[in-house]
Design an enzyme around this catalytic site. Structure first.
Site, mmCIF file in Angstrom:
data_model
loop_
_atom_site.group_PDB
_atom_site.id
_atom_site.type_symbol
_atom_site.label_atom_id
_atom_site.label_comp_id
_atom_site.label_asym_id
_atom_site.label_seq_id
_atom_site.Cartn_x
_atom_site.Cartn_y
_atom_site.Cartn_z
ATOM 1 N N TRP A 80 83.778 -53.132 86.813
ATOM 2 C CA TRP A 80 82.719 -52.203 87.212
ATOM 3 C C TRP A 80 82.644 -52.072 88.729
ATOM 4 O O TRP A 80 82.391 -50.984 89.251
ATOM 5 C CB TRP A 80 81.377 -52.653 86.627
ATOM 6 C CG TRP A 80 81.150 -52.142 85.231
ATOM 7 C CD1 TRP A 80 82.099 -51.884 84.289
ATOM 8 C CD2 TRP A 80 79.897 -51.812 84.633
ATOM 9 N NE1 TRP A 80 81.519 -51.430 83.132
ATOM 10 C CE2 TRP A 80 80.168 -51.381 83.312
ATOM 11 C CE3 TRP A 80 78.585 -51.873 85.059
ATOM 12 C CZ2 TRP A 80 79.165 -50.984 82.426
ATOM 13 C CZ3 TRP A 80 77.575 -51.481 84.184
ATOM 14 C CH2 TRP A 80 77.858 -51.037 82.890
ATOM 15 N N ASP A 103 78.380 -63.126 90.542
ATOM 16 C CA ASP A 103 78.790 -63.816 89.318
ATOM 17 C C ASP A 103 78.971 -65.296 89.638
ATOM 18 O O ASP A 103 79.283 -65.649 90.779
ATOM 19 C CB ASP A 103 80.090 -63.235 88.751
ATOM 20 C CG ASP A 103 80.218 -63.474 87.254
ATOM 21 O OD1 ASP A 103 80.167 -62.495 86.486
ATOM 22 O OD2 ASP A 103 80.354 -64.641 86.839
ATOM 23 N N ASP A 119 74.511 -67.660 90.607
ATOM 24 C CA ASP A 119 73.769 -67.280 89.411
ATOM 25 C C ASP A 119 72.572 -66.443 89.843
ATOM 26 O O ASP A 119 71.727 -66.911 90.609
ATOM 27 C CB ASP A 119 73.302 -68.535 88.680
ATOM 28 C CG ASP A 119 72.676 -68.237 87.327
ATOM 29 O OD1 ASP A 119 72.224 -67.091 87.124
ATOM 30 O OD2 ASP A 119 72.637 -69.140 86.477
ATOM 31 N N ASP A 143 76.772 -55.295 83.157
ATOM 32 C CA ASP A 143 77.546 -55.245 81.908
ATOM 33 C C ASP A 143 77.555 -56.621 81.247
ATOM 34 O O ASP A 143 78.433 -56.938 80.456
ATOM 35 C CB ASP A 143 78.980 -54.776 82.195
ATOM 36 C CG ASP A 143 79.723 -54.370 80.926
ATOM 37 O OD1 ASP A 143 79.080 -53.832 80.003
ATOM 38 O OD2 ASP A 143 80.947 -54.598 80.842
ATOM 39 N N LYS A 183 73.854 -53.181 79.623
ATOM 40 C CA LYS A 183 74.307 -53.269 78.238
ATOM 41 C C LYS A 183 73.237 -53.934 77.374
ATOM 42 O O LYS A 183 72.609 -54.916 77.787
ATOM 43 C CB LYS A 183 75.586 -54.106 78.174
ATOM 44 C CG LYS A 183 76.236 -54.143 76.778
ATOM 45 C CD LYS A 183 76.999 -55.442 76.530
ATOM 46 C CE LYS A 183 78.124 -55.672 77.506
ATOM 47 N NZ LYS A 183 79.379 -55.004 77.110
#
Length: 227
Positions: A80, A103, A119, A143, A183
């Site tokens: 992405w 991430d 995190d 996502d 998502k």
């Protein structure tokens, strides 16, 4: 069109059985080997087939423009972020565009993307991201999905919780008129979250890209123009 798969549909590949491989692993490998979007991503230089989902979302809603500030939550492996970089014409030398990718897993460098290995649930992440953006974000996108266990109700709830946390994060870092993409898995428990999102954004849509596997219950929540 991003979903044009001419030349990417190969003959069906069978996976030989192996005592070292579980049934679920064999099924996953078979699906990967026979997925035209996996083949297309490899040829187009994208790190995951998920890149085409974001491309389709953009084709539908026209979200990305140059000179944007974007946050990509749960960015690994970077598909992405790659798409966002291309759509806003980001580069390492263009300070008008900023993409902050977060991430816990490391990702390889993407042009115009600043990666934060962290995190996003940690208490100091919000302030860190705002400082990195030098302001507020135009788009927060996620996502993320929990590791699935094959039990639809459990998978639905786990991913919904991630979406809720991403939504709360987005409210804190988005500028007015900003957009949120995330998502979710259909399963019945998402209605309460949808009501919350509709209170905060002028337009809220559901969208299932053609690149999303037909057997998957995943859809994308596209929330436009934060109030």
């Amino acid at each position: 069109m991003t979903n044009n798969l001419s030349g990417y549909r190969n003959k069906f590949v069978r996976v030989k059985t192996s005592k070292k491989r579980t049934v679920s692993s064999s099924n996953w490998l078979r699906r990967q080997l026979n997925d035209p979007y996996v083949a297309k991503a490899r040829i187009d230089g994208f790190r995951s087939r998920a890149a085409y989902k974001l491309l389709e979302i953009h084709e539908k809603f026209k979200l990305f423009t140059p000179n944007m500030k974007i946050v990509d939550l749960g960015a690994a492996p970077g598909g992405w972020s790659q798409v966002a970089s291309k759509l806003i014409k980001a580069s390492d030398n263009n300070l008008n565009n900023k993409i902050i990718s977060i991430d816990v897993l490391e990702i390889e460098h993407v042009a115009g993307v600043e990666f934060v290995q962290k995190d996003f649930f940690e208490a100091d992440t919000e302030e860190l991201i705002i400082q990195a953006l030098d302001g507020r974000a135009d788009i927060v996108m996620s996502d993320m999905a929990s590791n699935t266990i094959g039990h639809k109700a459990t998978d639905h709830i786990r991913t919904l919780l991630l979406c809720e946390q991403a939504f709360e994060f987005a409210l804190k870092v988005l500028k007015p008129s900003g957009h949120f993409i995330a998502k979710i898995f259909r399963g019945g428990a998402e209605n309460e979250l949808l009501h919350k999102v509709k209170r905060e954004f002028k337009t809220v849509k559901h969208f299932k890209p053609s690149s999303s596997r037909s057997e998957s219950t995943e859809i994308y929540l596209v929330a436009l123009n934060k109030k």
